[in-house]
Motif scaffolding. Structure first.
Motif, PDB file in Angstrom:
ATOM      1  N   ARG A  21       0.362  -1.103  -0.021  1.00  0.00           N
ATOM      2  CA  ARG A  21      -0.106  -0.190   0.276  1.00  0.00           C
ATOM      3  C   ARG A  21       1.041   1.323  -0.357  1.00  0.00           C
ATOM      4  N   HIS A  22       2.360   0.991   0.969  1.00  0.00           N
ATOM      5  CA  HIS A  22       3.446   2.116   0.825  1.00  0.00           C
ATOM      6  C   HIS A  22       3.545   2.655  -0.586  1.00  0.00           C
ATOM      7  N   LYS A  23       3.640   2.155  -1.433  1.00  0.00           N
ATOM      8  CA  LYS A  23       5.042   2.043  -2.448  1.00  0.00           C
ATOM      9  C   LYS A  23       3.760   2.312  -3.401  1.00  0.00           C
ATOM     10  N   LEU A  24       2.394   2.129  -3.326  1.00  0.00           N
ATOM     11  CA  LEU A  24       1.461   2.263  -4.046  1.00  0.00           C
ATOM     12  C   LEU A  24       0.923   3.382  -3.606  1.00  0.00           C
ATOM     13  N   ASP A  25       1.104   4.323  -2.458  1.00  0.00           N
ATOM     14  CA  ASP A  25       0.421   5.524  -2.101  1.00  0.00           C
ATOM     15  C   ASP A  25       1.930   6.158  -3.248  1.00  0.00           C
ATOM     16  N   LEU A  26       2.748   5.414  -2.978  1.00  0.00           N
ATOM     17  CA  LEU A  26       4.237   7.094  -3.462  1.00  0.00           C
ATOM     18  C   LEU A  26       4.357   6.647  -5.087  1.00  0.00           C
ATOM     19  N   LEU A  27       3.444   6.160  -5.894  1.00  0.00           N
ATOM     20  CA  LEU A  27       3.563   5.307  -7.089  1.00  0.00           C
ATOM     21  C   LEU A  27       2.441   6.908  -7.748  1.00  0.00           C
ATOM     22  N   ASP A  28       1.296   7.193  -6.693  1.00  0.00           N
ATOM     23  CA  ASP A  28       0.326   8.406  -6.832  1.00  0.00           C
ATOM     24  C   ASP A  28       0.921   9.552  -6.848  1.00  0.00           C
ATOM     25  N   VAL A  29       1.638   9.683  -5.606  1.00  0.00           N
ATOM     26  CA  VAL A  29       2.152  10.712  -5.032  1.00  0.00           C
ATOM     27  C   VAL A  29       3.343  11.269  -6.443  1.00  0.00           C
ATOM     28  N   SER A  30       3.683  10.468  -7.088  1.00  0.00           N
ATOM     29  CA  SER A  30       5.283  10.175  -8.091  1.00  0.00           C
ATOM     30  C   SER A  30       4.207  10.723 -10.224  1.00  0.00           C
ATOM     31  N   GLU A  31       2.930  10.658  -9.751  1.00  0.00           N
ATOM     32  CA  GLU A  31       2.470  11.094 -11.113  1.00  0.00           C
ATOM     33  C   GLU A  31       1.955  12.537 -10.987  1.00  0.00           C
ATOM     34  N   THR A  32       2.002  12.643  -9.694  1.00  0.00           N
ATOM     35  CA  THR A  32       1.260  14.700  -9.322  1.00  0.00           C
ATOM     36  C   THR A  32       2.891  14.657  -8.886  1.00  0.00           C
ATOM     37  N   ASP A  33       3.396  14.628  -8.527  1.00  0.00           N
ATOM     38  CA  ASP A  33       4.605  14.996  -7.613  1.00  0.00           C
ATOM     39  C   ASP A  33       5.928  14.898  -7.187  1.00  0.00           C
ATOM     40  N   PRO A  34       6.655  15.218  -8.418  1.00  0.00           N
ATOM     41  CA  PRO A  34       7.825  14.033  -8.574  1.00  0.00           C
ATOM     42  C   PRO A  34       8.590  14.331  -7.260  1.00  0.00           C
ATOM     43  N   GLY A  35       8.584  15.502  -7.410  1.00  0.00           N
ATOM     44  CA  GLY A  35       9.915  16.419  -6.087  1.00  0.00           C
ATOM     45  C   GLY A  35       9.188  15.549  -4.650  1.00  0.00           C
ATOM     46  N   ALA A  36       8.419  15.220  -4.306  1.00  0.00           N
ATOM     47  CA  ALA A  36       7.555  14.997  -2.611  1.00  0.00           C
ATOM     48  C   ALA A  36       7.485  13.476  -3.473  1.00  0.00           C
ATOM     49  N   ALA A  37       7.403  12.601  -4.643  1.00  0.00           N
ATOM     50  CA  ALA A  37       7.873  11.383  -4.732  1.00  0.00           C
ATOM     51  C   ALA A  37       9.487  11.441  -4.257  1.00  0.00           C
ATOM     52  N   ALA A  38      10.324  12.066  -4.629  1.00  0.00           N
ATOM     53  CA  ALA A  38      11.812  11.571  -4.651  1.00  0.00           C
ATOM     54  C   ALA A  38      11.871  11.329  -2.873  1.00  0.00           C
ATOM     55  N   GLU A  39      11.396  13.418  -2.120  1.00  0.00           N
ATOM     56  CA  GLU A  39      11.494  13.358  -1.046  1.00  0.00           C
ATOM     57  C   GLU A  39      11.165  11.867  -0.133  1.00  0.00           C
ATOM     58  N   ALA A  40       9.527  11.392  -0.482  1.00  0.00           N
ATOM     59  CA  ALA A  40       9.330  10.459   0.467  1.00  0.00           C
ATOM     60  C   ALA A  40      10.424   8.986   0.391  1.00  0.00           C
TER      61      ALA A  40
END
Length: 52
Positions: A21-40
């Motif tokens: 679930r955490h990895k899927l949430d990171l994928l969702d974030v990466s589609e809308t905000d790549p910087g936030a995904a990298a930070e996560a």
């Protein structure tokens, strides 16, 4: 029936479910905000422009 046999012995624990679930949430974030995904993923605040 053959497809059902593929799931025999497959154990989905609460911990494994949370990890998926955490990895899927990171994928969702990466589609809308790549910087936030990298930070996560790294734990490093990259700032507003994706740079430290």
């Amino acid at each position: 029936m053959a497809a059902g046999a593929c799931f025999l012995g497959y154990k989905l624990t609460a911990e494994r479910h949370a990890e998926i679930r955490h990895k899927l949430d990171l994928l969702d974030v990466s589609e809308t905000d790549p910087g936030a995904a990298a930070e996560a993923l790294t734990g490093v605040d990259l700032g507003p422009k994706g740079r430290p």
